[in-house]
Design a protein around this motif. Structure first.
Motif, PDB file in Angstrom:
ATOM      1  N   VAL A 247       0.792  -1.167   0.077  1.00 42.68           N
ATOM      2  CA  VAL A 247      -0.145  -0.023  -0.031  1.00 42.68           C
ATOM      3  C   VAL A 247       0.824   1.237   0.090  1.00 42.68           C
ATOM      4  CG1 VAL A 247      -1.819   1.317   1.349  1.00 42.68           C
ATOM      5  CG2 VAL A 247      -1.835  -1.215   1.387  1.00 42.68           C
ATOM      6  N   PRO A 248       0.617   2.183  -0.815  1.00 41.46           N
ATOM      7  CA  PRO A 248      -0.484   2.367  -1.727  1.00 41.46           C
ATOM      8  C   PRO A 248      -0.246   1.728  -3.031  1.00 41.46           C
ATOM      9  CG  PRO A 248       0.644   4.317  -1.878  1.00 41.46           C
ATOM     10  CD  PRO A 248       1.490   3.484  -0.947  1.00 41.46           C
ATOM     11  N   TYR A 249      -1.273   0.931  -3.660  1.00 37.08           N
ATOM     12  CA  TYR A 249      -1.058  -0.022  -4.695  1.00 37.08           C
ATOM     13  C   TYR A 249      -1.980   0.288  -5.794  1.00 37.08           C
ATOM     14  CZ  TYR A 249      -3.406  -3.811  -2.505  1.00 37.08           C
ATOM     15  OH  TYR A 249      -4.264  -4.393  -1.785  1.00 37.08           O
ATOM     16  N   VAL A 250      -2.094  -0.080  -6.923  1.00 41.67           N
ATOM     17  CA  VAL A 250      -3.042  -0.128  -8.001  1.00 41.67           C
ATOM     18  C   VAL A 250      -3.088  -1.644  -8.688  1.00 41.67           C
ATOM     19  CG1 VAL A 250      -4.228   0.803 -10.015  1.00 41.67           C
ATOM     20  CG2 VAL A 250      -2.862   2.096  -8.593  1.00 41.67           C
ATOM     21  N   THR A 251      -3.965  -2.247  -8.901  1.00 39.71           N
ATOM     22  CA  THR A 251      -4.265  -3.630  -9.284  1.00 39.71           C
ATOM     23  C   THR A 251      -4.580  -3.697 -10.759  1.00 39.71           C
ATOM     24  OG1 THR A 251      -6.251  -4.014  -8.451  1.00 39.71           O
ATOM     25  CG2 THR A 251      -4.327  -4.673  -7.021  1.00 39.71           C
ATOM     26  N   ALA A 252      -4.135  -4.951 -11.602  1.00 43.22           N
ATOM     27  CA  ALA A 252      -4.567  -4.938 -12.860  1.00 43.22           C
ATOM     28  C   ALA A 252      -4.648  -6.557 -13.273  1.00 43.22           C
ATOM     29  CB  ALA A 252      -3.857  -4.182 -13.832  1.00 43.22           C
ATOM     30  N   SER A 253      -5.096  -6.931 -13.915  1.00 40.08           N
ATOM     31  CA  SER A 253      -5.285  -8.474 -14.291  1.00 40.08           C
ATOM     32  C   SER A 253      -5.077  -8.575 -16.000  1.00 40.08           C
ATOM     33  CB  SER A 253      -6.454  -9.292 -13.980  1.00 40.08           C
ATOM     34  OG  SER A 253      -6.550 -10.533 -14.475  1.00 40.08           O
ATOM     35  N   ALA A 254      -4.485  -9.211 -16.474  1.00 37.53           N
ATOM     36  CA  ALA A 254      -4.138  -9.564 -17.626  1.00 37.53           C
ATOM     37  C   ALA A 254      -4.747 -11.069 -18.262  1.00 37.53           C
ATOM     38  CB  ALA A 254      -2.731  -9.585 -18.175  1.00 37.53           C
ATOM     39  N   SER A 255      -5.801 -10.983 -18.723  1.00 38.76           N
ATOM     40  CA  SER A 255      -6.530 -12.315 -19.051  1.00 38.76           C
ATOM     41  C   SER A 255      -7.486 -12.223 -20.338  1.00 38.76           C
ATOM     42  CB  SER A 255      -7.525 -12.664 -17.799  1.00 38.76           C
ATOM     43  OG  SER A 255      -8.228 -13.882 -18.011  1.00 38.76           O
ATOM     44  N   GLY A 256      -7.828 -13.245 -20.872  1.00 38.08           N
ATOM     45  CA  GLY A 256      -8.969 -13.141 -21.883  1.00 38.08           C
ATOM     46  C   GLY A 256     -10.273 -12.866 -21.242  1.00 38.08           C
ATOM     47  N   TRP A 257     -10.390 -13.280 -19.949  1.00 42.56           N
ATOM     48  CA  TRP A 257     -11.715 -13.136 -19.441  1.00 42.56           C
ATOM     49  C   TRP A 257     -12.295 -11.598 -19.034  1.00 42.56           C
ATOM     50  CZ3 TRP A 257     -14.408 -17.102 -20.365  1.00 42.56           C
ATOM     51  CH2 TRP A 257     -14.109 -18.438 -20.246  1.00 42.56           C
ATOM     52  N   MET A 258     -11.240 -10.760 -19.252  1.00 38.98           N
ATOM     53  CA  MET A 258     -11.229  -9.292 -19.087  1.00 38.98           C
ATOM     54  C   MET A 258     -12.123  -8.600 -20.111  1.00 38.98           C
ATOM     55  SD  MET A 258      -9.991  -8.431 -16.190  1.00 38.98           S
ATOM     56  CE  MET A 258     -10.378  -9.846 -15.549  1.00 38.98           C
ATOM     57  N   ALA A 259     -12.520  -9.345 -21.087  1.00 40.78           N
ATOM     58  CA  ALA A 259     -13.378  -9.130 -22.355  1.00 40.78           C
ATOM     59  C   ALA A 259     -14.707  -9.052 -22.001  1.00 40.78           C
ATOM     60  CB  ALA A 259     -13.092  -9.734 -23.545  1.00 40.78           C
ATOM     61  N   PHE A 260     -15.027  -9.707 -20.727  1.00 43.78           N
ATOM     62  CA  PHE A 260     -16.430 -10.028 -20.412  1.00 43.78           C
ATOM     63  C   PHE A 260     -16.546  -8.670 -19.460  1.00 43.78           C
ATOM     64  CE2 PHE A 260     -17.526 -14.813 -20.738  1.00 43.78           C
ATOM     65  CZ  PHE A 260     -18.001 -14.582 -22.026  1.00 43.78           C
TER      66      PHE A 260
END
Length: 340
Positions: A247-260
Motif C-alpha cells: 500500500v498504496p498500490y493499483v491492481t490489474a489483471s491480464a486475461s482473456g476473461w477481461m473481455a467480459f
C-alpha cells in the motif's frame, strides 16, 4: 468400421495401437504431454514424453519424473504408430501432437494461440484428417486486440501509476502469462519485482529466453522499494496478506476473461487488460481451416456452441468431455503456496 485412432476414456485421450495417452488426467504407463500447465501435465505417470523445452518446466512442477524430450518435427515411433510434436504457440515448450497410423493422421492441439508472443515458438498448422481442438474462447464475442497495443496500454498504466507514487501490481499466471508480460514490460519506467512463484518459474525458463532483470519480493522488501515500480504476481495472491505491505498500490489483471463486462469487478481489480494465451473466435476458425481436417473434436471451452457452428460450416464436428480447464487452470496452487 475400424476403431478410431484416438479415443477418449476415463484416463484421457488414448491411442490403443501404441498404448499411449495424450495429456492424461489419471496416472498411466506412458503419457505424451503437450505443455506444462497443471491440467495437461499431471503427476503419477510412469513415463513422460514432451518437447525438450518443456522438460525442465514439468520437472520443476512435478519433481523427479521419468521424462524424455523431443524436438519439433522429430518423428518417434511407438508400436508402429508415428508421433511428432509441433509448435502450439500457447506458452514456451507447448506442442501439438501429431499421430499417424496406416495413412490416417490425427492432431491433438492441446492449448494453442496464433499470435506470436515473442516467447513461445509460434503456432504451425499441421495437416490432418481429424483435429482435436480447445475452444476456451469459442464465442464470436471474443476478439483479441493486437499484442503491441495491449502492451502499450500496460506500460502507460504503469507509468501513470508511478507519477502518482503508487505501486503497480499486475496479475498473471505463473507459467506462460507472467513470462509473456515480463518479456514486453518497459524497464525504462522502473524495476520489476516478482512474487516467489513467478520468480521460481521464470528462473527455470530464463536460460531459454532473454528476459529483463527481476527482483524477488522477500520479507525484507520494503514499501519504499516498491513505490513506483511494478510487481508481477499470480492471481491467487490478490487479497492475500502478501500484498498488504505494498500500500498504496493499483491492481490489474491480464486475461482473456477481461473481455467480459463485469469480470474486472468480480476479480476486484482496478484495471483489466484483455490478453490471452488461447485463440479468439476467428483464430480458432483460421487454425482449423489451415489443418485441412474434415473432422473436428472440441474438448474444452464453449464446446457446444463452437461445434454447432463448425457443423454449419460443413465440418464433421462433435464434442468430448475432458478434465482440461483452459485459462481457468493455468496456475499451480501448490507451487504458489510454497513460494509465499
Amino acid at each position: 468400421m475400424k476403431n478410431p485412432l484416438l479415443v477418449f476414456d476415463e484416463n484421457g485421450i488414448y491411442c490403443e495401437q501404441a498404448k499411449v495417452y495424450l495429456d492424461p488426467w489419471h496416472p498411466v504407463d506412458c503419457a505424451i504431454i503437450t505443455h506444462g500447465h497443471a491440467d495437461h501435465s499431471r503427476y503419477g505417470h510412469k513415463k513422460y514424453i514432451t518437447h525438450h523445452t518443456n522438460v525442465p518446466i514439468i520437472k520443476h512442477r512435478l519433481g523427479d519424473i521419468n521424462v524424455s524430450g523431443k524436438s519439433y518435427n522429430e518423428t518417434f515411433v511407438i508400436n508402429n504408430v508415428k508421433f511428432s510434436l509441433h509448435p502450439a504457440g500457447h506458452i514456451i515448450g507447448s506442442s501439438q501432437i501429431r499421430v499417424e497410423h496406416l495413412g490416417e493422421v490425427w492432431v491433438f492441439s492441446g492449448d494453442y494461440k496464433l499470435e506470436d508472443d515473442g516467447v513461445a515458438i509460434p503456432f504451425e498448422p499441421v495437416k490432418c484428417h481429424t483435429f482435436i481442438t480447445e475452444c476456451t474462447f469459442g464465442l464470436p464475442a471474443f476478439k483479441w486486440t493486437p499484442q503491441a497495443e495491449v502492451f502499450k496500454n500496460i506500460n502507460h498504466w504503469w507509468a501513470s501509476n508511478k507519477e502518482e507514487k503508487q505501486t503497480s501490481i499486475l496479475f498473471g499466471y505463473s507459467l506462460g502469462k507472467a513470462q509473456r508480460l515480463l518479456k514486453h514490460l518497459n524497464t525504462d519506467i522502473g524495476k520489476i519485482f516478482t512474487h516467489g512463484a513467478i520468480e521460481n518459474m521464470t528462473e527455470v525458463i530464463r536460460p531459454m529466453v532473454d528476459f529483463p532483470e527481476t527482483t524477488r519480493i522477500t520479507r525484507e522488501t520494503t514499501k519504499q522499494e516498491l513505490l513506483g515500480n511494478l510487481v508481477l504476481a499470480p492471481p491467487s495472491a490478490h487479497g492475500s496478506t502478501w500484498i498488504r505491505k505494498m500500500v498504496p498500490y493499483v491492481t490489474a489483471s491480464a486475461s482473456g476473461w477481461m473481455a467480459f463486462r463485469g469480470a474486472r469487478r468480480r476479480r476486484a481489480v482496478d484495471r483489466g487488460f484483455v490478453m490471452s494465451d488461447h485463440c479468439d473466435w476467428q483464430e480458432l476458425l483460421t487454425a482449423i481451416e489451415a489443418t485441412g481436417a474434415e473432422k473436428v473434436i472440441c474438448t474444452h471451452g464453449y464446446t457446444e456452441i463452437f461445434s454447432k457452428y463448425l457443423r454449419e460450416l460443413g465440418y464433421d464436428a462433435r464434442t468430448e468431455t475432458t478434465q482440461f480447464e483452459g485459462e481457468l487452470s493455468e496456475s499451480d496452487t501448490k507451487e504458489i503456496k510454497e513460494a509465499v
